[in-house]
Write a protein that holds these residues in place. Structure first.
Motif, PDB file in Angstrom:
ATOM      1  N   THR A  68       0.830  -1.207   0.000  1.00  0.00           N
ATOM      2  CA  THR A  68       0.000   0.000   0.000  1.00  0.00           C
ATOM      3  C   THR A  68       0.863   1.255   0.000  1.00  0.00           C
ATOM      4  O   THR A  68       0.618   2.200  -0.769  1.00  0.00           O
ATOM      5  N   ILE A  69       1.866   1.277   0.861  1.00  0.00           N
ATOM      6  CA  ILE A  69       2.738   2.456   0.946  1.00  0.00           C
ATOM      7  C   ILE A  69       3.475   2.669  -0.370  1.00  0.00           C
ATOM      8  O   ILE A  69       3.563   3.797  -0.878  1.00  0.00           O
ATOM      9  N   ARG A 221      -9.571   6.543  -3.930  1.00  0.00           N
ATOM     10  CA  ARG A 221      -8.257   7.154  -4.094  1.00  0.00           C
ATOM     11  C   ARG A 221      -7.148   6.147  -4.344  1.00  0.00           C
ATOM     12  O   ARG A 221      -5.968   6.474  -4.241  1.00  0.00           O
ATOM     13  N   ALA A 222      -7.484   4.922  -4.642  1.00  0.00           N
ATOM     14  CA  ALA A 222      -6.458   3.920  -4.918  1.00  0.00           C
ATOM     15  C   ALA A 222      -5.752   4.248  -6.232  1.00  0.00           C
ATOM     16  O   ALA A 222      -6.331   4.835  -7.150  1.00  0.00           O
ATOM     17  N   HIS A 223      -4.488   3.857  -6.311  1.00  0.00           N
ATOM     18  CA  HIS A 223      -3.759   3.967  -7.582  1.00  0.00           C
ATOM     19  C   HIS A 223      -4.558   3.198  -8.636  1.00  0.00           C
ATOM     20  O   HIS A 223      -5.073   2.108  -8.377  1.00  0.00           O
ATOM     21  N   LYS A 224      -4.688   3.764  -9.830  1.00  0.00           N
ATOM     22  CA  LYS A 224      -5.540   3.135 -10.836  1.00  0.00           C
ATOM     23  C   LYS A 224      -5.029   1.766 -11.261  1.00  0.00           C
ATOM     24  O   LYS A 224      -5.779   0.962 -11.820  1.00  0.00           O
ATOM     25  N   HIS A 225      -3.757   1.477 -10.969  1.00  0.00           N
ATOM     26  CA  HIS A 225      -3.198   0.161 -11.287  1.00  0.00           C
ATOM     27  C   HIS A 225      -2.788  -0.572 -10.007  1.00  0.00           C
ATOM     28  O   HIS A 225      -1.790  -1.298  -9.993  1.00  0.00           O
ATOM     29  N   PHE A 226      -3.558  -0.371  -8.940  1.00  0.00           N
ATOM     30  CA  PHE A 226      -3.183  -0.991  -7.657  1.00  0.00           C
ATOM     31  C   PHE A 226      -3.069  -2.500  -7.784  1.00  0.00           C
ATOM     32  O   PHE A 226      -2.152  -3.111  -7.207  1.00  0.00           O
ATOM     33  N   PHE A 227      -3.972  -3.131  -8.517  1.00  0.00           N
ATOM     34  CA  PHE A 227      -3.908  -4.587  -8.655  1.00  0.00           C
ATOM     35  C   PHE A 227      -2.572  -5.006  -9.255  1.00  0.00           C
ATOM     36  O   PHE A 227      -1.964  -5.993  -8.815  1.00  0.00           O
ATOM     37  N   SER A 228      -2.082  -4.280 -10.239  1.00  0.00           N
ATOM     38  CA  SER A 228      -0.803  -4.617 -10.867  1.00  0.00           C
ATOM     39  C   SER A 228       0.349  -4.426  -9.882  1.00  0.00           C
ATOM     40  O   SER A 228       1.296  -5.221  -9.847  1.00  0.00           O
ATOM     41  N   ILE A 229       0.269  -3.359  -9.074  1.00  0.00           N
ATOM     42  CA  ILE A 229       1.292  -3.129  -8.049  1.00  0.00           C
ATOM     43  C   ILE A 229       1.233  -4.250  -7.012  1.00  0.00           C
ATOM     44  O   ILE A 229       2.264  -4.757  -6.562  1.00  0.00           O
ATOM     45  N   GLN A 230       0.029  -4.624  -6.643  1.00  0.00           N
ATOM     46  CA  GLN A 230      -0.180  -5.735  -5.712  1.00  0.00           C
ATOM     47  C   GLN A 230       0.448  -7.017  -6.270  1.00  0.00           C
ATOM     48  O   GLN A 230       1.148  -7.754  -5.567  1.00  0.00           O
TER      49      GLN A 230
END
Length: 343
Positions: A68-69, A221-230
């Motif tokens: 997350t950070i 407010r999540a990064h639009k590619h949070f799943f990819s970062i995850q």
């Protein structure tokens, strides 16, 4: 041996296991896009009073914090936390491993002071050479804190106001969130907390689940590619329904908060026991973590029959010891603790 070492030394609550068994034969879409995860997310949104919240499931706290950070910071930014913050002392440099500096501030009994935060940010923003420094890009606190203490609603609001003034997001680590929300004297509700931060997570591992944490981004407010970062962090579980089913059970019929209330009640009785026997406390915690100062001779004797954490040294040949209760703590275990201490 009885264990008061931590609140994740048991399996899952029976109702959580029942939900896993009930749907074990159902074929689900992988990676958390299954019907059970969606139902769990809706129940969490309802509990938070945040119908538009974005929710992601991860397996553990350190993984959740690092992922997350990292998703919220540019390469040149760091995260602010107090010196005793969990990411600073108990995660083996996981945040630094993502190449983001942890910027520490002094705290009071585990809590961040909004005035100290404001002064640091004001000084930084007025530093003509700050282009050579790591920029503060995120503020991190835990609720309850690493020491089991609580922020008041006003203290949380003050911190969030500082963050908003400097346009820096606030992230709340909720590994033990339920214990804080159900603690005696707490004046923060889950919807209030959700409205006073930009992202937080609801810990399942420490409150009744086999594993699992729910990251909640407020106001989309999540990064639009949070799943990819995850995914990049190895933080996407292929059998995503495993976590979704657990949170569905935890957020059905108030189970999550019932388990937290039980642990807090057991901790309250434990605190009364130590007080009755004349032992001092390192600080006053209203949650399921109790920090007791014991003579080293008592520590050595107690360690033969009880598991607990040696937190640090205290003056006069004494040790600060942490005792933790959970949903599985029983009155019989407290009576046994009393018997051993009284022996």
């Amino acid at each position: 041996m009885i264990s008061f070492e931590c609140d994740y030394n048991n399996g899952a609550h029976p109702k959580v296991l029942e939900n896993l068994v009930r749907y074990n034969d159902v074929r689900t879409t992988p990676y958390g896009f299954d019907e059970f995860s969606e139902r769990a997310k809706e129940r969490i949104r309802e509990a938070c009073g945040m119908p538009d919240a974005q929710i992601f499931f991860l397996t553990g706290g350190t993984q959740t914090n690092a992922t997350t950070i990292d998703s919220m910071l540019y390469q040149y930014e760091g995260v602010i936390c107090v010196e005793t913050g969990h990411i600073n002392v108990h995660e083996a440099g996981a945040v630094e491993f993502t190449e983001h500096k942890i910027i520490t501030l002094p705290g009071t009994e585990g809590k961040m002071d909004p005035k100290v935060l404001d002064k640091y940010l004001d000084d930084f923003m007025h530093d003509g050479n700050n282009a050579h420094a790591v920029f503060p890009g995120l503020v991190y606190i835990t609720f309850p804190t690493e020491l089991g203490t609580l922020y008041t609603a006003k203290e949380l609001d003050d911190i969030y106001q500082v963050c908003q003034h400097y346009e820096i997001p606030l992230y709340i680590d909720g590994a033990r969130l339920g214990y804080g929300l159900t603690a005696e004297g707490n004046d923060i509700t889950l919807p209030y907390l959700a409205r006073h931060c930009d992202v937080f997570y609801i810990g399942g591992t420490k409150i009744g689940a086999l594993c699992g944490e729910a990251v909640v981004f407020t106001n989309r407010r999540a990064h639009k590619h949070f799943f990819s970062i995850q995914k990049q962090h190895g933080a996407v579980i292929a059998k995503g329904a495993l976590i979704g089913l657990q949170f569905e059970a935890l957020f059905t019929d108030d189970l999550y908060f019932q388990l937290a209330r039980h642990a807090n009640e057991m901790a309250k009785r434990m605190k009364e026991l130590f007080k009755r026997l004349g032992f001092e406390f390192y600080l006053d915690s209203p949650t399921n973590q109790q920090f007791v100062i014991l003579p080293d001779a008592v520590v050595e004797r107690l360690s033969q029959q009880i598991e607990f954490t040696h937190w640090g040294q205290a003056p006069g040949h004494r040790t600060i010891c942490r005792f933790v209760t959970s949903w599985a703590t029983t009155e019989e275990e407290l009576r046994e603790l009393e018997r051993i201490l009284d022996a």
